[in-house]
Design a protein around this motif. Sequence first.
Motif, mmCIF file in Angstrom:
data_model
loop_
_atom_site.group_PDB
_atom_site.id
_atom_site.type_symbol
_atom_site.label_atom_id
_atom_site.label_comp_id
_atom_site.label_asym_id
_atom_site.label_seq_id
_atom_site.Cartn_x
_atom_site.Cartn_y
_atom_site.Cartn_z
ATOM 1 N N TYR A 1 0.842 -1.200 0.000
ATOM 2 C CA TYR A 1 0.000 0.000 0.000
ATOM 3 C C TYR A 1 0.876 1.248 0.000
ATOM 4 C CZ TYR A 1 -4.137 2.860 0.806
ATOM 5 O OH TYR A 1 -5.150 3.775 0.657
ATOM 6 N N LEU A 2 0.495 2.209 -0.815
ATOM 7 C CA LEU A 2 1.264 3.454 -0.952
ATOM 8 C C LEU A 2 0.439 4.641 -0.481
ATOM 9 C CD1 LEU A 2 3.778 4.984 -2.077
ATOM 10 C CD2 LEU A 2 2.542 5.164 -4.245
ATOM 11 N N VAL A 3 1.043 5.473 0.385
ATOM 12 C CA VAL A 3 0.455 6.737 0.811
ATOM 13 C C VAL A 3 1.287 7.858 0.202
ATOM 14 C CG1 VAL A 3 -0.022 8.261 2.773
ATOM 15 C CG2 VAL A 3 -0.427 5.798 2.977
ATOM 16 N N VAL A 4 0.633 8.797 -0.476
ATOM 17 C CA VAL A 4 1.345 9.934 -1.058
ATOM 18 C C VAL A 4 0.911 11.214 -0.352
ATOM 19 C CG1 VAL A 4 1.740 8.875 -3.301
ATOM 20 C CG2 VAL A 4 -0.354 10.140 -2.932
ATOM 21 N N ASP A 5 1.887 11.981 0.091
ATOM 22 C CA ASP A 5 1.651 13.285 0.717
ATOM 23 C C ASP A 5 2.178 14.364 -0.212
ATOM 24 O OD1 ASP A 5 0.534 12.385 3.120
ATOM 25 O OD2 ASP A 5 2.502 12.035 3.998
ATOM 26 N N ARG A 6 1.318 15.293 -0.570
ATOM 27 C CA ARG A 6 1.833 16.443 -1.315
ATOM 28 C C ARG A 6 2.475 17.400 -0.323
ATOM 29 N NH1 ARG A 6 -1.163 20.460 -5.697
ATOM 30 N NH2 ARG A 6 0.701 21.683 -6.129
ATOM 31 N N ALA A 7 3.670 17.841 -0.614
ATOM 32 C CA ALA A 7 4.408 18.704 0.296
ATOM 33 C C ALA A 7 3.622 19.966 0.606
ATOM 34 C CB ALA A 7 5.769 19.054 -0.304
ATOM 35 N N GLY A 8 3.606 20.334 1.881
ATOM 36 C CA GLY A 8 2.964 21.571 2.284
ATOM 37 C C GLY A 8 1.651 21.374 3.014
ATOM 38 N N VAL A 9 1.607 21.796 4.273
ATOM 39 C CA VAL A 9 0.366 21.879 5.040
ATOM 40 C C VAL A 9 0.025 23.356 5.138
ATOM 41 C CG1 VAL A 9 -0.744 21.469 7.262
ATOM 42 C CG2 VAL A 9 0.872 19.790 6.351
ATOM 43 N N ARG A 10 -1.199 23.739 4.766
ATOM 44 C CA ARG A 10 -1.561 25.151 4.703
ATOM 45 C C ARG A 10 -2.591 25.513 5.765
ATOM 46 N NH1 ARG A 10 -0.360 23.964 -0.697
ATOM 47 N NH2 ARG A 10 1.142 25.437 -1.573
ATOM 48 N N VAL A 11 -2.481 26.746 6.240
ATOM 49 C CA VAL A 11 -3.376 27.231 7.284
ATOM 50 C C VAL A 11 -3.976 28.570 6.851
ATOM 51 C CG1 VAL A 11 -3.532 28.075 9.652
ATOM 52 C CG2 VAL A 11 -2.136 26.071 9.142
ATOM 53 N N LEU A 12 -5.303 28.691 6.969
ATOM 54 C CA LEU A 12 -6.001 29.946 6.697
ATOM 55 C C LEU A 12 -6.663 30.405 7.992
ATOM 56 C CD1 LEU A 12 -7.098 32.124 4.775
ATOM 57 C CD2 LEU A 12 -9.010 30.588 4.269
ATOM 58 N N ARG A 13 -6.297 31.564 8.470
ATOM 59 C CA ARG A 13 -6.813 32.107 9.721
ATOM 60 C C ARG A 13 -8.154 32.793 9.481
ATOM 61 N NH1 ARG A 13 -6.516 36.524 13.426
ATOM 62 N NH2 ARG A 13 -5.570 35.963 15.439
ATOM 63 N N ASP A 14 -9.175 32.426 10.272
ATOM 64 C CA ASP A 14 -10.518 32.982 10.111
ATOM 65 C C ASP A 14 -11.025 33.489 11.462
ATOM 66 O OD1 ASP A 14 -13.128 33.623 9.592
ATOM 67 O OD2 ASP A 14 -13.785 31.579 9.157
ATOM 68 N N PRO A 15 -10.907 34.811 11.739
ATOM 69 C CA PRO A 15 -11.379 35.355 13.018
ATOM 70 C C PRO A 15 -12.843 35.816 12.983
ATOM 71 C CG PRO A 15 -10.180 37.048 11.827
ATOM 72 C CD PRO A 15 -10.201 35.825 10.932
ATOM 73 N N TYR A 16 -13.537 35.590 11.856
ATOM 74 C CA TYR A 16 -14.867 36.187 11.690
ATOM 75 C C TYR A 16 -16.018 35.189 11.824
ATOM 76 C CZ TYR A 16 -11.758 39.580 9.533
ATOM 77 O OH TYR A 16 -10.722 40.451 9.298
ATOM 78 N N SER A 17 -15.844 33.961 11.393
ATOM 79 C CA SER A 17 -16.975 33.031 11.256
ATOM 80 C C SER A 17 -17.531 32.527 12.580
ATOM 81 C CB SER A 17 -16.573 31.828 10.396
ATOM 82 O OG SER A 17 -16.206 32.250 9.101
ATOM 83 N N ALA A 18 -16.727 32.500 13.642
ATOM 84 C CA ALA A 18 -17.188 31.913 14.910
ATOM 85 C C ALA A 18 -16.743 32.774 16.093
ATOM 86 C CB ALA A 18 -16.662 30.488 15.053
ATOM 87 N N LYS A 19 -16.974 34.077 16.003
ATOM 88 C CA LYS A 19 -16.585 34.965 17.097
ATOM 89 C C LYS A 19 -17.152 34.479 18.423
ATOM 90 C CE LYS A 19 -16.431 39.102 14.164
ATOM 91 N NZ LYS A 19 -17.032 40.419 13.903
ATOM 92 N N PRO A 20 -16.416 34.552 19.524
ATOM 93 C CA PRO A 20 -15.102 35.174 19.714
ATOM 94 C C PRO A 20 -13.931 34.232 19.440
ATOM 95 C CG PRO A 20 -15.920 34.398 21.812
ATOM 96 C CD PRO A 20 -16.975 34.060 20.795
ATOM 97 N N TYR A 21 -14.185 33.076 18.804
ATOM 98 C CA TYR A 21 -13.108 32.131 18.527
ATOM 99 C C TYR A 21 -12.454 32.433 17.181
ATOM 100 C CZ TYR A 21 -15.461 29.659 22.279
ATOM 101 O OH TYR A 21 -16.047 29.334 23.469
ATOM 102 N N VAL A 22 -11.198 32.045 17.076
ATOM 103 C CA VAL A 22 -10.463 32.157 15.821
ATOM 104 C C VAL A 22 -10.331 30.751 15.250
ATOM 105 C CG1 VAL A 22 -8.331 32.891 14.691
ATOM 106 C CG2 VAL A 22 -9.190 34.140 16.698
ATOM 107 N N LEU A 23 -10.811 30.558 14.022
ATOM 108 C CA LEU A 23 -10.727 29.258 13.362
ATOM 109 C C LEU A 23 -9.475 29.192 12.494
ATOM 110 C CD1 LEU A 23 -14.434 28.822 12.185
ATOM 111 C CD2 LEU A 23 -13.379 28.015 14.309
ATOM 112 N N PHE A 24 -8.906 28.008 12.387
ATOM 113 C CA PHE A 24 -7.728 27.799 11.549
ATOM 114 C C PHE A 24 -8.035 26.667 10.575
ATOM 115 C CE2 PHE A 24 -6.157 29.849 15.326
ATOM 116 C CZ PHE A 24 -5.291 30.810 14.817
ATOM 117 N N TYR A 25 -8.390 27.050 9.353
ATOM 118 C CA TYR A 25 -8.718 26.080 8.317
ATOM 119 C C TYR A 25 -7.411 25.488 7.807
ATOM 120 C CZ TYR A 25 -10.715 24.207 3.983
ATOM 121 O OH TYR A 25 -11.110 23.381 2.963
ATOM 122 N N THR A 26 -7.143 24.244 8.203
ATOM 123 C CA THR A 26 -5.854 23.604 7.934
ATOM 124 C C THR A 26 -6.055 22.488 6.916
ATOM 125 O OG1 THR A 26 -5.253 24.017 10.239
ATOM 126 C CG2 THR A 26 -3.873 22.472 9.015
#
Length: 417
Positions: free
Chosen positions: A371-396
């Motif tokens: 079995y082969l697992v392939v990972d594309r290089a790079g984990v990305r994070v988008l910071r979202d302080p608006y959708s769930a105030k007062p929490y800050v979401l991190f779309y990873t």
Amino acid sequence: MSLPATSQTAPETKSAGPEVSAAFEEFMSAFEAFKDANDQRLGELERRGGDPITADKVERINAVLDTQKALIDELVLKARRPALGGGDLVTDLAAREHKAAFDTYVRTGEAAGLKRLEAKALSAGIGADGGYTVPVETEREIGKRLAALSPIRALADVRTISQGTYKKPFMTSGPAVGWVAETAARSQTTSPVLDELSFPAMELYAMPAATQTLLDDSAVNIDEWLAIEVEAAFASQEGTAFVTGDGVGKPKGFLAYDTVAESAWVWGKLGFVATGTAGDFPAANPSDPLVDLVYALKAGYRQNGSFLMSRRTQGAVRKLKDENGQYLWAAPTAPGAQPSLLGFPVFEAEEMPNPAANALAIAFGDFRRGYLVVDRAGVRVLRDPYSAKPYVLFYTTKRVGGGVQDFDAIKLLKFAA
């Protein structure tokens, strides 16, 4: 029938602390109690058809074994995790700059530093709409944690790619070869026939949340916090996809491929051995299907073979004995090691089916070749302080693919007549 132990060794672990040692001692005590109770159950079955009280006792001890093994695994996992904030492992100036800019972005939302890096190297991010890549040591730590939590990722061949799809050629038939005398005529050999396997990387996401108070706390290691928050979500989704995923928007699990009786095996399908009884092991010689499963695998794969099954299936296997009255399932020899069955390590994956009619509940094979697992290089994070105030979401997000790369390296046990 017993089999020789393989050369495969348990993962390297740190010295067991007192908590791990105590948990392991309790596990071994429970296993001895389980064997005594199960021996009593078998004796009663032979004499008068069995005592339900004894059978219930066996199942309760079986459950204790599962709980205790899970506790040991959790303690060992914690001991293996390196601290990300203990020292600066990044010696490269550009990498340190990226790390500092990413830390500022996560804590405050200020992306100017990452944008400057993007303009210079075109590698730190893809803009505010798509998020920014995490520092390399954070990505590496997420990968280590996923390998510790996901049995398939730990067993499989893992490749990191820079493109969206990994393509692997394989030879369906090689050139004709043979022996010939020194002066005899040689017939022309045929050319090898090549085909190609394709493994596209699909997007996997998690969305951890944090309070601004936590982000403002300078004592909080942002890299470690992010790795811990996404590990469980990523591992759960990956584990399911690698076993049963249909390949649509996700990796293709090995149980999603076509299967066929081992006697009729062809490339492109996984071979299975039937237990002979629907939903269970046979009443007479119940260990025989396991032996048949092991020897369905060619010797070149078998030397690195491992069993993969669910907790419930492992509970059923614990009760089996060979013709000499010895239990086939053996407890791990040390904290962090795997239990063994017929001399081969056993890994637990809750995504595997439980025993039922026609269920493919046990897999055995050399998963690194199969079995082969392939990972594309790079984990990305988008910071979202608006959708769930007062929490800050991190779309990873990370991109992952997977599938069978050698159909002869994995065999299945089917609970069927």
